[in-house]
Scaffold this active site. Structure first.
Site, short mmCIF file in Angstrom:
data_model
loop_
_atom_site.label_atom_id
_atom_site.label_comp_id
_atom_site.label_asym_id
_atom_site.label_seq_id
_atom_site.Cartn_x
_atom_site.Cartn_y
_atom_site.Cartn_z
N ALA A 1 0.86 -1.08 -0.17
CA ALA A 1 -0.10 -0.04 -0.05
C ALA A 1 0.78 1.13 -0.02
O ALA A 1 2.18 1.17 0.30
CB ALA A 1 -0.88 0.04 1.28
N ASN B 1 0.31 8.13 0.05
CA ASN B 1 -0.14 9.23 -0.50
C ASN B 1 -1.13 10.30 0.07
O ASN B 1 -2.26 9.82 0.55
CB ASN B 1 -0.65 9.09 -1.98
CG ASN B 1 0.08 8.03 -2.76
OD1 ASN B 1 1.13 8.08 -3.37
ND2 ASN B 1 -0.61 7.01 -3.19
N HIS C 1 -1.12 1.44 9.28
CA HIS C 1 0.51 1.87 8.87
C HIS C 1 0.49 3.22 7.84
O HIS C 1 0.86 4.13 8.02
CB HIS C 1 1.04 0.63 8.12
CG HIS C 1 2.48 1.05 7.53
ND1 HIS C 1 3.44 0.27 8.03
CD2 HIS C 1 2.50 1.84 6.41
CE1 HIS C 1 4.59 0.88 7.25
NE2 HIS C 1 4.06 1.56 6.25
N GLU C 2 -0.73 3.14 6.88
CA GLU C 2 -0.81 4.05 5.99
C GLU C 2 -1.30 5.53 6.73
O GLU C 2 -1.12 6.61 6.46
CB GLU C 2 -1.59 3.96 4.94
CG GLU C 2 -1.16 2.65 4.02
CD GLU C 2 0.53 2.44 3.61
OE1 GLU C 2 1.04 3.63 3.69
OE2 GLU C 2 1.13 1.43 3.62
N HIS D 1 1.29 7.40 8.52
CA HIS D 1 2.18 8.20 7.65
C HIS D 1 1.37 9.31 7.45
O HIS D 1 2.37 10.35 6.93
CB HIS D 1 2.37 7.34 6.35
CG HIS D 1 3.38 6.17 6.29
ND1 HIS D 1 4.78 6.40 6.64
CD2 HIS D 1 3.32 5.05 5.47
CE1 HIS D 1 5.60 5.34 6.39
NE2 HIS D 1 4.85 4.63 5.78
N GLU E 1 9.44 4.71 7.86
CA GLU E 1 8.74 3.13 7.76
C GLU E 1 8.89 2.52 9.32
O GLU E 1 8.00 1.90 9.55
CB GLU E 1 9.66 2.33 6.70
CG GLU E 1 9.52 2.99 5.19
CD GLU E 1 8.04 3.19 5.03
OE1 GLU E 1 7.12 2.60 5.49
OE2 GLU E 1 7.79 3.94 3.86
#
Ligand SMILES: *[C@@H]1O[C@H](CO)[C@@H](O)[C@H](O)[C@H]1NC(C)=O
Ligand SMILES: [Zn+2]
Length: 996
Positions: free
Chosen positions: A375, A378, A410-411, A414, A433
């Site tokens: 994944a 963005n 996780h995304e 970010h 990461e």
């Protein structure tokens, strides 16, 4: 980004394990220039010819704007002035070295800062899949200069349309453009340069206008296409994957993470499709000239890095909850409900955790039919491969469900850590990461505390990366990288798993409140900016000091530098002084083979926690003391010196191994052997003891006798986490023994140890238990191992279940096998079956539209023992017909997963690697990954020589991934020499005791 999850199955487990043993693949660039191999005279001729052609074009004899004039090689080519500058569609085929040659230093000059991009794109979603675009980039000049240097790769840039205007006032541009001297490409740096006659003045702003076109590619990077079928009709999707260095393939830009700017996008699309991007659409209108095309005008973004720009054009449908929407093909949208149900919870949790409001008006999440990574985060448009976003209750496994929750976590993490504050350069990618990987566990624990994710961290992340980080060819987590190839290589397990493990260690030694306050200030003060690890250390040190956690003598930086700027990790040997209260601690780098001189010099700041037989306190993870950066350290502690036994590194929160004197190992083992009391030791620490003792033996820090003695307690162990640690470690021994005449000894020992836990989990998948995820995960691990070892009931039950399916009237609509049993059932049935079972499974693979089911079947198809079936499977894997490009690695991993298949995978790779490389978009890192699969069990001198020959024949650079693969095999050869006999002896004695 979440790197692709590999099915790994080292060899005992066929189930796709979340987090563990995943093999990173990356979305790397690869590029090459034509011309390198021409002889000098030919090169000259080509340059002359193109110069002539360019000149013709320049004087307007030919009015075709996008004619191609390619720079033939750097240096000479720099002076060619062309009507258009074109990085030709690369010869992706058949470079025999497979290795694109980059300049090492590919950083942009610092003289220009981009401020705003205004981009228009008109993509053709059929036919030749070209796209046309324009970009206006507003720049600020930081130093007087004549050049504007930016990135472009595989784009035609129209020279005649290029223009640079000076900005007069906020709104107004100078009418006259600056005089352009020349425009050219520097292929080895992926640069596009505009050289001017007029000087760009420091402090002034300019706008660069460019027109370009390109191809929506069919490899999975930059702006690329993928498709899916609806009733035999092909539907196209065009989407992007820019991290790390591929935004430059979609539009000319200043493609470095620290060069943040505001982006405004205008994208045209066919009327019946939809486009999503980072920001919401402000308005849409008909395209002026293309009938049936509509413009979507997107809102201007906040300042962000180029690699986070994204857009996707599809005929997908969506469902929403508040300002979050999930997108998928229409017949899969129902399976997006789970992701949509956890995303808002996680987003809210994170806003609170960071104490920073999510700054964008919306988030879209889209499940793409083809996606290289797992994944991608963005900003405002998170892209997923289908299996990481779609979850089908009733069909998919418990593992799939956890995976979706973790990847969403996780995304979303970010969105702050990475997107709001971005590493200044890729060298610090571990921060991004590692942090997101750590937050996967924290967010999953927040939305589903019953999963006990925090306990699983040690087996999924820490213990798996410990194996890689014990190689002498491992690397520092904060590691200098320059060109795209190097950048792609650090999206590896070290950055992700070691990164998350040392962040977890830090959260524990700083305590949660201090850690969070420090993070929050860092995010607030560095928002919309880029940062380095030192920036984070500064904020955390300030918090730690003001909370009295650290005194003046040290800082978070001083501690953490020992973990991020040095390779590897320590083992701390703890021993009692015979007749004082002194406890001696000694640190040394943990390696599997002999320590080098260099290793000797490595020392760490180590947070020390412990408990004793009488305390049994496994809750306090705040260090009682620190082992400073010295080889030896002494602790005065009566509780320790008089304890029956002690265990250091509570919950394995410290990124280090612990070794003890033999008395302590014996006493701990004795406690574990006590079936009534062994659970007084926390599950994570039981997993630690297993993992440490077996790895200490593997590295010759203690004898296999001591280690195997400890594993005898597994006979009454039924905990998931300790078993997972045991399985990972026995995987290794199994893979060493599987080609030996004494395999039965190992097999029988393990089957005996499994008896109790096997009976507890049973061969079933009942609806009633469907919510007890931990039991489901444990069962699938245990059954996989049992079937692998040839457990009679496991195999016959697998066959029975599979035959029920074969006999089912409509196997595609009606699969009677419980979802969590499918992995083991498919694999065993294919392993012990014939061509018939294989073809049946492949047929089901073709027919199902459920992505998780497709993955399970792909993994199981590698379980066959029939060589020709395996060769045929590998062939199909790269035929591009039934198996998607994104799944090639899975096919290889599956075949490499058995002792028969591994040799076949190796041969196949050796014979076909160039073809495979071309098929996969010439990303050599993919070949490295395949080679890693295909060499896992190699442990003889003969095999090592074979591997070395292959590497030599292929003329690959002997770079880190290759070094690691070779070292892995070398250490296995060495291991066999040192340990095989003694383990066999131990197993023989154990078998006798059992028999008696
Ligand atoms: C953005 O580009 C489009 C197309 O060139 C143009 O029409 C529009 O005015 C530009 N917007 C800004 C704010 O410059
Ligand atoms: Zn990530």
């Amino acid at each position: 980004m979440v790197v692709k999850e590999m099915p790994l199955h080292e060899n005992l487990s066929m189930e796709n394990r979340s987090g563990s043993a995943s093999v990173p693949t990356t979305t790397t660039t690869s590029f090459s220039r034509v011309g390198r191999r021409y002889s000098l005279s030919l090169t000259t001729a080509v340059i002359l010819a193109s110069f002539f052609l360019c000149t013709l074009l320049a004087v307007g004899l030919i009015v075709y704007n996008f004619a191609t004039c390619e720079q033939q090689s750097p240096g000479e080519g720099d002076d060619i002035v062309c009507t258009s500058v074109h990085l030709r569609h690369k010869q992706r085929h058949g470079h025999n070295d497979g290795q694109p040659k980059y300049d090492r230093d590919v950083r942009l000059p610092r003289s220009i800062q981009p401020l705003k991009y205004n981009i228009t794109l008109v993509p053709q979603l059929s036919g030749n899949f070209s796209f046309a675009g324009t970009v206006q980039i507003r720049i600020r000049v930081l130093e007087d200069c004549y050049n504007i240097t930016m990135h472009a790769e595989e784009l035609n840039i129209s020279r005649s349309d290029a223009a640079v205007y000076r900005v007069l006032t906020k709104q107004e541009l100078d009418k006259d453009s600056l005089r352009i001297h020349k425009q050219y490409l520097v292929g080895a740096k992926q640069f596009f340069v505009i050289e001017l006659y007029d000087k760009l003045l420091r402090g002034a702003e300019y706008v660069v206008h460019l027109r370009f076109d390109g191809i929506i590619q069919d490899y999975l990077q930059g702006f690329y296409r993928s498709s899916y079928e609806v009733a035999n009709e092909t539907r196209w999707v065009a989407s992007t994957q820019f991290q790390a260095t591929d935004a430059r393939r979609a539009f000319p830009c200043f493609d470095e993470p620290a060069l943040k700017a505001n982006f405004t996008l205008h994208i045209a699309r066919p009327r019946n499709m939809t486009t999503v991007s980072n920001m919401p659409i402000v308005y849409s209108n008909n395209h002026e000239t293309i009938t049936n095309y509509v413009w979507d005008h997107f809102a201007e973004s906040l300042p962000m890095s180029t690699y986070l720009v994204a857009y996707a054009i599809s005929d997908f449908t969506h469902i929403s909850s508040g300002n979050i929407s999930v997108w998928a093909r229409a017949d899969a949208i129902k399976s997006a409900e789970y992701a949509l149900s956890v995303a808002p919870k996680i987003l809210n949790f994170l806003q609170e955790f960071f104490n920073v409001t999510f700054p964008l008006p919306k988030i879209d999440m889209i499940a793409l039919p083809e996606f290289q990574a797992g994944a991608m985060e963005n900003w405002g448009l998170i892209t997923y491969r289908e299996t990481t976003m779609l979850y089908d209750p009733g069909v998919a496994t418990a593992n799939n469900k956890q995976r979706v929750a973790s990847v969403v976590g996780h995304e979303l993490a970010h969105q702050w850590f990475g997107n709001l504050v971005t590493p200044s350069w890729w060298s610090d990618i571990w921060l991004n990461e590692g942090f997101a990987s750590y937050m996967e566990y924290i967010t999953a624990d927040a939305v589903a505390p019953e999963w006990k994710q925090l306990d699983q961290f040690v087996v999924n992340e820490l213990q798996t990366v410990f194996q890689l980080d014990a190689l002498s060819t491992s690397h520092k987590i904060s590691h200098q990288v320059f060109n795209p190839q190097e950048i792609s290589e650090i999206f590896d397990r070290i950055s992700y798993a070691k990164g998350s493990a040392i962040i977890r260690m830090m959260a524990h030694f700083l305590t949660n409140p201090v850690f969070r306050r420090g993070l929050s200030k860092y995010l607030q003060e560095m928002a919309y900016n880029s940062a380095t690890q030192d920036d984070l250390w500064r904020f955390l040190t300030n918090e730690a000091k003001s909370s009295g956690l650290l005194d003046h003598s040290t800082s978070v930086k001083e501690i953490m530098d020992t973990w991020t700027l040095q390779t590897g990790y320590p083992v701390v040997k703890i021993s009692r002084h015979p007749n004082t209260n002194a406890i001696r601690l000694e640190q040394v780098r943990f390696v599997y083979t002999n320590t080098t001189k260099e290793d000797e010099g490595l020392l760490w700041w180590i947070p020390i926690t412990f408990t004793t037989a009488s305390e049994l306190n496994f809750a306090n993870t705040r260090p009682t003391t620190w082992m400073p950066r010295t080889k030896l350290y002494e602790l005065e502690n009566r509780n320790l010196s008089t304890a029956k036994w002690f265990i250091f590194n509570i919950q394995q929160t410290g990124y280090y191994r612990v070794n003890y004197d033999l008395d302590n190992w014996r006493a701990v083992t004795e406690h574990l052997m006590d079936a009534k009391h062994f659970e007084e030791i926390a599950p994570a620490n039981r997993a630690q003891l297993i993992d440490d003792v077996l790895n200490l033996a593997r590295g010759s820090y203690l004898s296999y006798g001591t280690a195997m003695n400890l594993t005898r307690y597994l006979g009454h162990e039924t905990g998931h986490v300790p078993w997972k640690a045991a399985i990972t470690n026995f995987n290794f021994i199994d893979s060493m023994f599987v080609n030996s005449g004494d395999y039965d000894l190992l097999k029988n020992y393990l089957l005996k140890q499994l008896r109790k836990v096997y009976d507890e989990v049973g061969f079933k998948d009942s609806q009633r238990e469907s919510e007890d995820i931990l039991l489901l995960l444990k069962r699938s691990e245990i059954l996989n191992m049992a079937c692998h070892l040839g457990h009679q009931e496991c195999i016959s039950e697998s066959n029975r279940h599979f035959q029920n399916w074969v006999q089912s009237a409509n196997p595609d609509a009606n699969n009677p096998i419980g979802p969590n049993l499918r992995g083991v059932v498919y694999c065993s049935a294919i392993q012990y079956g014939t061509e018939y079972e294989w073809d049946f499974a492949f047929e089901r693979y073709l027919k199902t539209s459920i992505p998780a089911e497709k993955e399970l079947l792909l993994s199981a198809l590698g379980c066959s023992k029939e060589p020709w079936l395996l060769y045929r499977y590998l062939r199909r894997g790269i035929a591009g017909q039934h198996i998607r490009k994104q799944d090639v690695l899975r096919v290889f991993a599956a075949v490499s997963n058995t002792v028969v298949g591994q040799q076949i995978a190796f041969d196949f790779l050796r014979n076909n690697w160039q073809e495979i490389n071309t098929y996969m978009g010439s990303q050599i890192s993919n070949i490295h990954t395949l080679l890693k699969f295909a060499t896992k069990r190699m442990n003889s001198k003969f095999q090592l020589a074979e591997l070395e020959d292959f590497v030599k024949d292929a003329r690959w650079d002997y770079d880190r991934p290759i070094q690691q693969i070779v070292e892995q095999v070398e250490t296995s050869v060495d291991w066999m020499n040192r340990n095989y006999k003694s383990i066999v002896e131990w197993l023989k004695i154990e078998a006798k005791i059992e028999g008696a």
